[in-house]
Write a protein that holds these residues in place. Structure first.
Motif, PDB file in Angstrom:
ATOM      1  N   VAL A   1      17.287   2.364  20.022  1.00  0.00           N
ATOM      2  CA  VAL A   1      17.545   3.414  19.027  1.00  0.00           C
ATOM      3  C   VAL A   1      16.433   3.415  17.987  1.00  0.00           C
ATOM      4  CG1 VAL A   1      19.148   4.229  17.262  1.00  0.00           C
ATOM      5  CG2 VAL A   1      20.048   3.123  19.292  1.00  0.00           C
ATOM      6  N   THR A   2      16.013   4.593  17.581  1.00  0.00           N
ATOM      7  CA  THR A   2      15.088   4.738  16.452  1.00  0.00           C
ATOM      8  C   THR A   2      15.903   5.186  15.243  1.00  0.00           C
ATOM      9  OG1 THR A   2      13.304   5.413  17.920  1.00  0.00           O
ATOM     10  CG2 THR A   2      13.058   5.987  15.599  1.00  0.00           C
ATOM     11  N   ILE A   3      15.659   4.559  14.098  1.00  0.00           N
ATOM     12  CA  ILE A   3      16.380   5.002  12.892  1.00  0.00           C
ATOM     13  C   ILE A   3      15.412   5.690  11.948  1.00  0.00           C
ATOM     14  CG2 ILE A   3      18.201   3.271  13.043  1.00  0.00           C
ATOM     15  CD1 ILE A   3      16.722   1.759  10.798  1.00  0.00           C
ATOM     16  N   LYS A   4      15.974   6.665  11.214  1.00  0.00           N
ATOM     17  CA  LYS A   4      15.115   7.488  10.350  1.00  0.00           C
ATOM     18  C   LYS A   4      15.843   7.679   9.011  1.00  0.00           C
ATOM     19  CE  LYS A   4      13.009  12.079  10.450  1.00  0.00           C
ATOM     20  NZ  LYS A   4      12.975  13.341  11.206  1.00  0.00           N
TER      21      LYS A   4
ATOM     22  N   GLY B   1       0.802  -1.224   0.000  1.00  0.00           N
ATOM     23  CA  GLY B   1       0.000   0.000   0.000  1.00  0.00           C
ATOM     24  C   GLY B   1       0.828   1.264   0.000  1.00  0.00           C
ATOM     25  N   GLY B   2       1.929   1.265  -0.745  1.00  0.00           N
ATOM     26  CA  GLY B   2       2.769   2.468  -0.850  1.00  0.00           C
ATOM     27  C   GLY B   2       3.571   2.751   0.400  1.00  0.00           C
ATOM     28  N   ARG B   3       3.772   1.745   1.226  1.00  0.00           N
ATOM     29  CA  ARG B   3       4.506   1.959   2.478  1.00  0.00           C
ATOM     30  C   ARG B   3       5.359   0.729   2.813  1.00  0.00           C
ATOM     31  NH1 ARG B   3       2.796   4.371   8.191  1.00  0.00           N
ATOM     32  NH2 ARG B   3       2.859   6.220   6.903  1.00  0.00           N
ATOM     33  N   ILE B   4       6.564   1.034   3.322  1.00  0.00           N
ATOM     34  CA  ILE B   4       7.402  -0.047   3.836  1.00  0.00           C
ATOM     35  C   ILE B   4       7.197  -0.061   5.340  1.00  0.00           C
ATOM     36  CG2 ILE B   4       9.784  -0.814   4.212  1.00  0.00           C
ATOM     37  CD1 ILE B   4      10.476   0.618   1.554  1.00  0.00           C
ATOM     38  N   ALA B   5       6.678  -1.168   5.841  1.00  0.00           N
ATOM     39  CA  ALA B   5       6.481  -1.285   7.296  1.00  0.00           C
ATOM     40  C   ALA B   5       7.556  -2.212   7.841  1.00  0.00           C
ATOM     41  CB  ALA B   5       5.084  -1.826   7.578  1.00  0.00           C
ATOM     42  N   HIS B   6       8.653  -1.601   8.217  1.00  0.00           N
ATOM     43  CA  HIS B   6       9.762  -2.381   8.810  1.00  0.00           C
ATOM     44  C   HIS B   6       9.625  -2.302  10.322  1.00  0.00           C
ATOM     45  CE1 HIS B   6      13.934  -3.400   9.905  1.00  0.00           C
ATOM     46  NE2 HIS B   6      13.968  -4.041   8.738  1.00  0.00           N
ATOM     47  N   PRO B   7       9.996  -3.338  11.055  1.00  0.00           N
ATOM     48  CA  PRO B   7       9.879  -3.267  12.527  1.00  0.00           C
ATOM     49  C   PRO B   7      10.583  -2.055  13.133  1.00  0.00           C
ATOM     50  CG  PRO B   7      10.468  -5.491  11.835  1.00  0.00           C
ATOM     51  CD  PRO B   7      10.500  -4.649  10.611  1.00  0.00           C
ATOM     52  N   ALA B   8      11.595  -1.527  12.416  1.00  0.00           N
ATOM     53  CA  ALA B   8      12.373  -0.424  13.007  1.00  0.00           C
ATOM     54  C   ALA B   8      11.959   0.945  12.486  1.00  0.00           C
ATOM     55  CB  ALA B   8      13.862  -0.634  12.740  1.00  0.00           C
TER      56      ALA B   8
ATOM     57  N   GLU C   1      14.833   5.399  22.639  1.00  0.00           N
ATOM     58  CA  GLU C   1      13.690   4.505  22.415  1.00  0.00           C
ATOM     59  C   GLU C   1      13.736   4.004  20.977  1.00  0.00           C
ATOM     60  OE1 GLU C   1      10.183   7.418  20.964  1.00  0.00           O
ATOM     61  OE2 GLU C   1      10.356   7.203  23.142  1.00  0.00           O
ATOM     62  N   GLY C   2      13.012   2.944  20.694  1.00  0.00           N
ATOM     63  CA  GLY C   2      12.975   2.392  19.334  1.00  0.00           C
ATOM     64  C   GLY C   2      13.282   0.915  19.337  1.00  0.00           C
ATOM     65  N   ALA C   3      13.094   0.294  18.126  1.00  0.00           N
ATOM     66  CA  ALA C   3      13.261  -1.158  18.007  1.00  0.00           C
ATOM     67  C   ALA C   3      14.712  -1.557  17.806  1.00  0.00           C
ATOM     68  CB  ALA C   3      12.411  -1.675  16.852  1.00  0.00           C
TER      69      ALA C   3
END
Lengths: 356, 289
Positions: A323-326, A246-253, A280-282
């Motif tokens: 850690v959250t990655i962006k 649906g136009g999105r990558i849903a990665h656990p992180a 915070e983060g996966a």
């Protein structure tokens, strides 16, 4: 003035396809690097240009003239070999002047041209030295002078600095670049070092398994790799297997909006295009290496992958910190080609994932 | 400091002990017999006691038969070495730069005589090229005239020597050619060298030492050769090997046989000195680099 055209150049060794349908146009005075891992066929292409290998099919044209079946001694090219290939039974002047001697030039003119060539490569007055009295860098300079003295239309360089130490390699490649620009000579340079290619080339041809992956300017090659191989080969790259839905990558992180059809894909993000938010983060911070000018942080992701992020400052967080990655910039690949690229984060959103 | 001096001395003594046996062997089995032989040819014991005499050498150099034998030995050696190098160098170059099945067959054929004793080679030669040999039989079966066999001419030993010494020469030359890299040859082609220019300007200067080594081995071997000149070639003049044996055994003139041996040794020693000097010069040049 010399242009080089390679048309469908193919080389087969027994049952092995070394080079397959290789096309390339090199402009007058241009420096093109053939870049690829060992066995990618880059040296074979160079040897076909020089006449040391006969093409199984295809054509080599220099200034529009077909030289495909011409032996090396009659081609207007000159090759610099990785092992410098100096003749140790001749002194420096003998090595440089050998080609001129074969052309039966008067002795005085040979001496003048040899000295000019030596001056050009910074070895003036060293003509009487034996080649085994020279350092590795000086030997390569002699090899360069030997090639330049014949005023070839195209200079071919087959990993000429591979056996030298890093410092000398950098200095010599700068000198070669200066000389090439000063003399306006067309050059084809083979290397498996991406730094060398990025520093030297007007254009880079990335090769793999005898095929061209991408031909581009160094900056474009780095910022817009067209295949996952180029993405992984040029510079450092984090490669993650993801699924588009649906136009999105849903990665656990992290989450990332993309313009691509649904299905599995390969996401490529450079370490410097990855923002880190500690606390915070996966992701879990694994290790930080301080390189002085920047720091590289390794992060373990929930799927077992380990990625790298490059930051100007050393993160003040111990190993194990969530850690959250962006991703700030990314490329998406499917079926060995790029299907989506992002230059800005405008289309990207992130989501912090609680871990445990 | 005294401990290190003692250790050095200990090591030095161990080194001397290690070379003692070979040096003693060379001294007793080679040097001493040479000295004895030279002395026997120069010192004549008469009723008035021992005195210095060059009579045996004067005889050798004034005797037409002896000089004829020396000349045929030098001729056979020179011709054999020339033909051998003319064959061995192209074969070695071919084997160095060509790969594949044909090259493997050529290599096997060139090396094969190394494993065959000289006496077998000599008899094989007689059975193939000698009178009523295989070639004669084949020619005869087609009604063709027989060949003029080189078996009992001076060319007989030459053919035998070339065949017998080909493997070792090819092996030595190939070892030398391994120093000529493909890149060195390609670099020469790149600057415009054709096949002959590469051979004379790149390959031969790089393997001259190997040519010298191969030539030396062959020359020293040929001067002391016995089997081929005994079984092949004319009865007179004959080469120095069988000549010495005949002078010693049949003529029963040991002093003249020793004189022939000393003269043969001196000619070989001159060549040996030239060889050692060239090797030493080359090593000194390498170490200076």
């Amino acid at each position: 003035m010399a242009t080089l055209e390679l048309r469908g150049l193919t080389k087969v060794f027994g049952a092995t396809m070394a080079v397959e349908a290789f096309d390339l146009d090199v402009g007058d005075g241009e420096l093109v690097c053939l870049l690829g891992p060992s066995g990618s066929g880059k040296s074979t292409v160079l040897r076909m240009i020089g006449g040391f290998e006969t093409a199984s099919s295809g054509a080599v044209l220099i200034d529009g003239q077909d030289v495909t079946r011409m032996p090396p001694e009659r081609r207007p090219t000159s090759m610099m070999f990785q092992s410098h290939a100096l003749w140790s039974h001749m002194n420096v002047a003998g090595n440089i002047g050998f080609g001129l001697k074969l052309r039966r030039l008067p002795r005085a003119e040979i001496a003048r041209k040899v000295e000019e060539a030596l001056t050009l490569v910074g070895l003036a007055g060293m003509g009487e030295r034996r080649t085994d009295q020279l350092s590795g860098g000086q030997q390569q300079r002699v090899a360069l002078a030997r090639s330049l003295v014949l005023e070839p239309k195209i200079l071919l360089l087959d990993e000429p600095f591979a056996s030298l130490d890093q410092h000398l390699r950098e200095r010599l490649r700068e000198e070669v670049r200066d000389l090439q620009q000063r003399l306006g000579i067309t050059m084809v340079f083979v290397t498996h070092g991406q730094d060398e290619a990025l520093a030297l080339a007007d254009r880079i041809v990335v090769m793999r398994d005898g095929r061209v992956q991408q031909v581009d300017r160094p900056d474009r090659l780095y910022r817009h790799p067209e295949t996952p191989f180029v993405a992984g080969f040029i510079g450092q790259m984090n490669l993650l297997q993801v699924t588009v839905a649906g136009g999105r990558i849903a990665h656990p992180a992290f989450d990332l909006d993309v313009t691509a059809t649904d299905g599995p894909a390969l996401l490529a993000v450079r370490p410097e295009a990855l923002e880190l938010i500690a606390g915070e983060g996966a992701g879990r911070l694994h290790r930080v290496t301080d390189f002085g000018s920047h720091a590289v942080t390794e992060i373990d992701l929930p799927g077992g992958e380990r990625i790298k992020a490059m930051t100007p400052e050393v993160p003040a967080a111990p190993p194990g910190t969530p850690v959250t990655i962006k991703p700030l910039r990314a490329h998406l690949y499917r079926d060995d080609r790029v299907i989506w690229s992002s230059d800005a984060m405008s289309r990207t959103s992130t989501r912090a994932h609680a871990h445990g | 400091m005294s401990i290190s001096v003692a250790q050095d001395r200990g090591r030095g003594q161990t080194g001397l002990l290690l070379v003692l046996l070979p040096v003693a062997l060379v001294a007793t089995l080679i040097i001493w017999p040479i000295v004895r032989a030279v002395m026997d040819t120069l010192i004549v014991t008469g009723p008035d006691g021992a005195s210095l005499s060059f009579a045996s050498y004067r005889f050798f150099f004034t005797d037409a038969h002896s000089m004829g034998n020396l000349r045929i030995t030098i001729w056979t050696t020179a011709v054999s070495v020339s033909i051998l190098m003319a064959i061995a160098i192209p074969i070695a170059i071919y084997l160095r730069f060509v790969t594949g099945r044909t090259a493997a067959v050529v290599q096997a054929l060139a090396i094969f005589p190394l494993f065959v004793p000289s006496i077998i080679l000599a008899y094989a030669f007689i059975r193939v090229l000698g009178p009523n040999g295989m070639v004669d039989l084949i020619l005869g079966s087609f009604g063709l005239p027989r060949i003029r066999s080189p078996y009992l001419t001076p060319w007989g030993p030459v053919i035998g020597f070339v065949w017998d010494n080909l493997p070792l020469s090819v092996v030595i030359l190939m070892a030398g050619l391994s120093n000529v890299t493909n890149n060195a040859v390609e670099a020469a082609r790149d600057v415009g060298a054709g096949k002959f220019a590469i051979l004379f300007h790149i390959i031969l200067p790089r393997i001259w030492l190997s040519i010298l080594v191969a030539t030396s081995f062959v020359v020293l071997g040929l001067f002391s050769a016995f089997t081929f000149p005994y079984l092949l070639g004319p009865a007179a003049p004959e080469m120095m090997g069988p000549f010495m044996l005949r002078t010693f055994g049949d003529v029963m003139d040991p002093v003249q046989a020793r004189t022939q041996a000393v003269i043969t040794f001196l000619i070989c020693a001159v060549f040996g000195w030239f060889y050692v000097r060239s090797i030493a010069k080359n090593r000194a040049r390498r170490e200076a680099a």
